[in-house]
Design a protein around this motif. Structure first.
Motif, PDB file in Angstrom:
ATOM      1  N   ASN A 185      58.080  10.439  22.477  1.00 28.96           N
ATOM      2  CA  ASN A 185      58.691   9.958  21.245  1.00 28.96           C
ATOM      3  C   ASN A 185      60.107  10.549  21.217  1.00 28.96           C
ATOM      4  OD1 ASN A 185      59.686  10.270  18.529  1.00 28.96           O
ATOM      5  ND2 ASN A 185      57.657   9.618  17.824  1.00 28.96           N
ATOM      6  N   VAL A 186      61.114   9.666  21.291  1.00 25.50           N
ATOM      7  CA  VAL A 186      62.499  10.130  21.497  1.00 25.50           C
ATOM      8  C   VAL A 186      62.964  11.038  20.359  1.00 25.50           C
ATOM      9  CG1 VAL A 186      64.905   9.352  21.733  1.00 25.50           C
ATOM     10  CG2 VAL A 186      63.087   8.120  22.925  1.00 25.50           C
ATOM     11  N   ALA A 187      62.715  10.614  19.120  1.00 22.60           N
ATOM     12  CA  ALA A 187      63.198  11.407  17.974  1.00 22.60           C
ATOM     13  C   ALA A 187      62.517  12.773  17.947  1.00 22.60           C
ATOM     14  CB  ALA A 187      62.936  10.655  16.672  1.00 22.60           C
ATOM     15  N   ALA A 188      61.195  12.788  18.202  1.00 16.57           N
ATOM     16  CA  ALA A 188      60.453  14.053  18.127  1.00 16.57           C
ATOM     17  C   ALA A 188      60.908  15.001  19.239  1.00 16.57           C
ATOM     18  CB  ALA A 188      58.955  13.785  18.229  1.00 16.57           C
ATOM     19  N   LEU A 189      61.112  14.433  20.448  1.00 10.69           N
ATOM     20  CA  LEU A 189      61.513  15.294  21.568  1.00 10.69           C
ATOM     21  C   LEU A 189      62.939  15.836  21.357  1.00 10.69           C
ATOM     22  CD1 LEU A 189      60.736  16.490  24.265  1.00 10.69           C
ATOM     23  CD2 LEU A 189      61.554  14.418  25.397  1.00 10.69           C
ATOM     24  N   HIS A 190      63.819  14.977  20.857  1.00 13.39           N
ATOM     25  CA  HIS A 190      65.197  15.395  20.551  1.00 13.39           C
ATOM     26  C   HIS A 190      65.170  16.546  19.548  1.00 13.39           C
ATOM     27  CE1 HIS A 190      69.175  14.828  18.471  1.00 13.39           C
ATOM     28  NE2 HIS A 190      69.568  14.790  19.723  1.00 13.39           N
ATOM     29  N   ASP A 191      64.375  16.369  18.520  1.00 13.39           N
ATOM     30  CA  ASP A 191      64.241  17.372  17.482  1.00 13.39           C
ATOM     31  C   ASP A 191      63.679  18.688  18.042  1.00 13.39           C
ATOM     32  OD1 ASP A 191      64.567  17.698  14.725  1.00 13.39           O
ATOM     33  OD2 ASP A 191      62.382  17.847  14.523  1.00 13.39           O
ATOM     34  N   GLU A 192      62.633  18.563  18.852  1.00 10.33           N
ATOM     35  CA  GLU A 192      61.991  19.752  19.420  1.00 10.33           C
ATOM     36  C   GLU A 192      62.958  20.529  20.321  1.00 10.33           C
ATOM     37  OE1 GLU A 192      59.401  21.615  19.162  1.00 10.33           O
ATOM     38  OE2 GLU A 192      58.690  20.349  17.529  1.00 10.33           O
ATOM     39  N   ILE A 193      63.672  19.785  21.176  1.00  7.41           N
ATOM     40  CA  ILE A 193      64.597  20.466  22.096  1.00  7.41           C
ATOM     41  C   ILE A 193      65.706  21.151  21.298  1.00  7.41           C
ATOM     42  CG2 ILE A 193      66.268  20.119  23.981  1.00  7.41           C
ATOM     43  CD1 ILE A 193      64.352  18.100  25.170  1.00  7.41           C
ATOM     44  N   GLY A 194      66.166  20.499  20.241  1.00  9.03           N
ATOM     45  CA  GLY A 194      67.156  21.129  19.350  1.00  9.03           C
ATOM     46  C   GLY A 194      66.619  22.440  18.780  1.00  9.03           C
ATOM     47  N   LYS A 195      65.348  22.409  18.365  1.00 12.91           N
ATOM     48  CA  LYS A 195      64.731  23.630  17.784  1.00 12.91           C
ATOM     49  C   LYS A 195      64.563  24.707  18.850  1.00 12.91           C
ATOM     50  CE  LYS A 195      62.222  21.676  13.934  1.00 12.91           C
ATOM     51  NZ  LYS A 195      61.093  20.763  13.843  1.00 12.91           N
ATOM     52  N   ILE A 196      64.169  24.280  20.069  1.00 10.92           N
ATOM     53  CA  ILE A 196      63.989  25.263  21.157  1.00 10.92           C
ATOM     54  C   ILE A 196      65.316  25.994  21.398  1.00 10.92           C
ATOM     55  CG2 ILE A 196      63.644  25.473  23.662  1.00 10.92           C
ATOM     56  CD1 ILE A 196      61.611  23.103  23.331  1.00 10.92           C
ATOM     57  N   MET A 197      66.417  25.234  21.370  1.00 12.67           N
ATOM     58  CA  MET A 197      67.722  25.877  21.596  1.00 12.67           C
ATOM     59  C   MET A 197      68.192  26.633  20.351  1.00 12.67           C
ATOM     60  SD  MET A 197      69.908  23.252  23.985  1.00 12.67           S
ATOM     61  CE  MET A 197      69.694  21.755  23.053  1.00 12.67           C
ATOM     62  N   GLY A 198      67.555  26.366  19.218  1.00 15.78           N
ATOM     63  CA  GLY A 198      67.943  27.052  17.977  1.00 15.78           C
ATOM     64  C   GLY A 198      69.181  26.450  17.340  1.00 15.78           C
ATOM     65  N   LEU A 199      69.380  25.139  17.541  1.00 18.49           N
ATOM     66  CA  LEU A 199      70.598  24.512  17.015  1.00 18.49           C
ATOM     67  C   LEU A 199      70.606  24.435  15.493  1.00 18.49           C
ATOM     68  CD1 LEU A 199      71.159  21.563  19.527  1.00 18.49           C
ATOM     69  CD2 LEU A 199      71.816  23.950  19.714  1.00 18.49           C
ATOM     70  N   ASP A 200      69.404  24.602  14.908  1.00 13.90           N
ATOM     71  CA  ASP A 200      69.335  24.568  13.444  1.00 13.90           C
ATOM     72  C   ASP A 200      69.783  25.897  12.827  1.00 13.90           C
ATOM     73  OD1 ASP A 200      67.131  25.608  14.785  1.00 13.90           O
ATOM     74  OD2 ASP A 200      65.726  25.165  13.169  1.00 13.90           O
ATOM     75  N   LYS A 201      69.955  26.920  13.696  1.00  9.70           N
ATOM     76  CA  LYS A 201      70.462  28.216  13.192  1.00  9.70           C
ATOM     77  C   LYS A 201      71.984  28.114  13.130  1.00  9.70           C
ATOM     78  CE  LYS A 201      66.362  30.211  14.030  1.00  9.70           C
ATOM     79  NZ  LYS A 201      65.860  29.989  15.385  1.00  9.70           N
ATOM     80  N   ARG A 202      72.592  29.030  12.463  1.00  9.19           N
ATOM     81  CA  ARG A 202      74.062  29.064  12.423  1.00  9.19           C
ATOM     82  C   ARG A 202      74.482  30.488  12.797  1.00  9.19           C
ATOM     83  NH1 ARG A 202      73.690  24.602  12.712  1.00  9.19           N
ATOM     84  NH2 ARG A 202      73.972  22.930  11.220  1.00  9.19           N
ATOM     85  N   ILE A 203      74.658  30.732  14.081  1.00 10.74           N
ATOM     86  CA  ILE A 203      74.978  32.093  14.523  1.00 10.74           C
ATOM     87  C   ILE A 203      76.411  32.430  14.081  1.00 10.74           C
ATOM     88  CG2 ILE A 203      75.310  33.564  16.557  1.00 10.74           C
ATOM     89  CD1 ILE A 203      73.154  31.717  17.940  1.00 10.74           C
ATOM     90  N   PRO A 204      76.573  33.479  13.277  1.00  5.94           N
ATOM     91  CA  PRO A 204      77.909  33.833  12.810  1.00  5.94           C
ATOM     92  C   PRO A 204      78.795  34.271  13.987  1.00  5.94           C
ATOM     93  CG  PRO A 204      76.279  35.410  12.006  1.00  5.94           C
ATOM     94  CD  PRO A 204      75.537  34.365  12.753  1.00  5.94           C
ATOM     95  N   THR A 205      79.955  33.639  14.088  1.00  6.44           N
ATOM     96  CA  THR A 205      80.769  33.758  15.302  1.00  6.44           C
ATOM     97  C   THR A 205      82.249  33.926  14.965  1.00  6.44           C
ATOM     98  OG1 THR A 205      79.197  32.319  16.434  1.00  6.44           O
ATOM     99  CG2 THR A 205      81.381  32.459  17.424  1.00  6.44           C
ATOM    100  N   ILE A 206      82.940  34.668  15.829  1.00  3.93           N
ATOM    101  CA  ILE A 206      84.397  34.786  15.676  1.00  3.93           C
ATOM    102  C   ILE A 206      85.065  34.390  16.987  1.00  3.93           C
ATOM    103  CG2 ILE A 206      84.408  36.534  13.856  1.00  3.93           C
ATOM    104  CD1 ILE A 206      84.565  38.669  15.997  1.00  3.93           C
ATOM    105  N   LEU A 207      86.336  34.060  16.911  1.00  5.21           N
ATOM    106  CA  LEU A 207      87.097  33.692  18.114  1.00  5.21           C
ATOM    107  C   LEU A 207      88.272  34.658  18.235  1.00  5.21           C
ATOM    108  CD1 LEU A 207      87.983  30.149  19.328  1.00  5.21           C
ATOM    109  CD2 LEU A 207      89.807  31.846  19.136  1.00  5.21           C
ATOM    110  N   ILE A 208      88.454  35.210  19.418  1.00  2.00           N
ATOM    111  CA  ILE A 208      89.555  36.155  19.638  1.00  2.00           C
ATOM    112  C   ILE A 208      90.551  35.521  20.614  1.00  2.00           C
ATOM    113  CG2 ILE A 208      90.162  38.547  20.174  1.00  2.00           C
ATOM    114  CD1 ILE A 208      87.912  38.510  18.197  1.00  2.00           C
ATOM    115  N   GLY A 209      91.794  35.426  20.177  1.00  2.00           N
ATOM    116  CA  GLY A 209      92.860  34.845  21.005  1.00  2.00           C
ATOM    117  C   GLY A 209      93.148  33.419  20.575  1.00  2.00           C
ATOM    118  N   ALA A 210      94.092  33.270  19.644  1.00  2.00           N
ATOM    119  CA  ALA A 210      94.387  31.931  19.104  1.00  2.00           C
ATOM    120  C   ALA A 210      95.589  31.313  19.812  1.00  2.00           C
ATOM    121  CB  ALA A 210      94.615  32.018  17.594  1.00  2.00           C
ATOM    122  N   GLY A 211      95.589  31.422  21.135  1.00  2.00           N
ATOM    123  CA  GLY A 211      96.644  30.768  21.924  1.00  2.00           C
ATOM    124  C   GLY A 211      96.288  29.311  22.151  1.00  2.00           C
TER     125      GLY A 211
END
Ligand code: NAI
Length: 215
Positions: free
Chosen positions: A67-93
């Motif tokens: 099932n394409v939608a279910a598998l897409h959703d599951e793989i997203g969850k496996i990677m943790g894409l629903d989380k929002r890892i707080p991130t910074i960027l160093i070097g604004a060149g």
């Protein structure tokens, strides 16, 4: 190859590609796909796909496929894409600004909270919805916002010192463009190194191999 749980990094590296192909299928309105069809589309073997997905419990049904939608959703969850890892960027060149402007962090599991540089001509500039901050204020920022990950778009020479500081502030995960091999020198860090030049040289090899075959 390192393993995460029981899953090897080579399997993990294939997950974004599955996710992308399944997302495209979803957009085209495909609801179901067999492992053979998916394999053909992705130029893998059906058994490779089954093996990969079995690492996470397997998702297909005999005779039905995926099932394409279910598998897409599951793989997203496996990677943790629903989380929002707080991130910074160093070097604004050039590179840092391009990445900050064009990457879809929220769709990739990250939340870009702050951008830092040490050049007074760049500090204060707007990039996306953020204002470039002085790298001197990193400690205060980290105390307040607790970023877990940093994107390094700084020259290689300054990377060791910056990483040392970031680790002291509790940042241990790096998307590293600096060409400095920080995993060799810092224990316990999670690093994804990006070398666009490697990709270009791989293309160079392939083009030249092809030309050598052409009479
Ligand atoms: P750039 O010179 O435009 O930007 C570097 C930025 O880092 C500058 O704004 C500079 O002020 C800042 N910076 C330097 N030391 C710093 C420090 N201690 N703390 C905070 N900020 C600091 O260079 P560009 O083109 O953006 O490239 C950045 C780095 O990425 C370079 O070292 C380059 O070799 C590398 N690079 C890597 C690629 C890859 O595929 N991994 C592709 C392109 C560039």
């Amino acid at each position: 190859m390192p393993k995460y749980g029981n899953v090897s990094l080579s399997v993990i590296r294939r997950l974004p590609r599955y996710y992308r192909f399944l997302g495209e299928l979803l957009q085209k309105g495909t609801t179901r796909i067999s492992s053979r069809e998916l394999a053909q589309l992705m130029q893998l073997t059906a058994s490779q796909i089954r093996q990969d997905l079995n690492c996470f419990g397997g998702f297909g049904q005999q005779g039905y496929g995926y099932n394409v939608a279910a598998l897409h959703d599951e793989i997203g969850k496996i990677m943790g894409l629903d989380k929002r890892i707080p991130t910074i960027l160093i070097g604004a060149g050039n590179l840092g600004r391009t990445i900050a402007k064009h990457m879809k962090f929220d769709q990739s599991g990250f939340n870009l909270l702050g951008i830092f540089d040490n050049n007074s001509a760049i500090i204060g500039q707007a990039v996306r919805s953020l204002t470039v901050q002085d790298v001197q204020s990193l400690g205060r920022f980290c105390n307040e916002h607790h970023p877990r990950a940093a994107i390094l778009c700084i020259p290689r020479e300054v990377a060791p010192e910056v990483v040392e500081q970031l680790r002291a502030f509790g940042v241990n995960c790096f998307w590293n463009f600096s060409h400095y091999d920080l995993a060799l020198n810092f224990e316990g860090v999670v690093v994804e190194n990006v070398h666009l030049g490697d990709s270009l040289m791989t293309l160079c090899y392939q083009i030249n191999a092809l030309s050598d075959e052409t009479p």
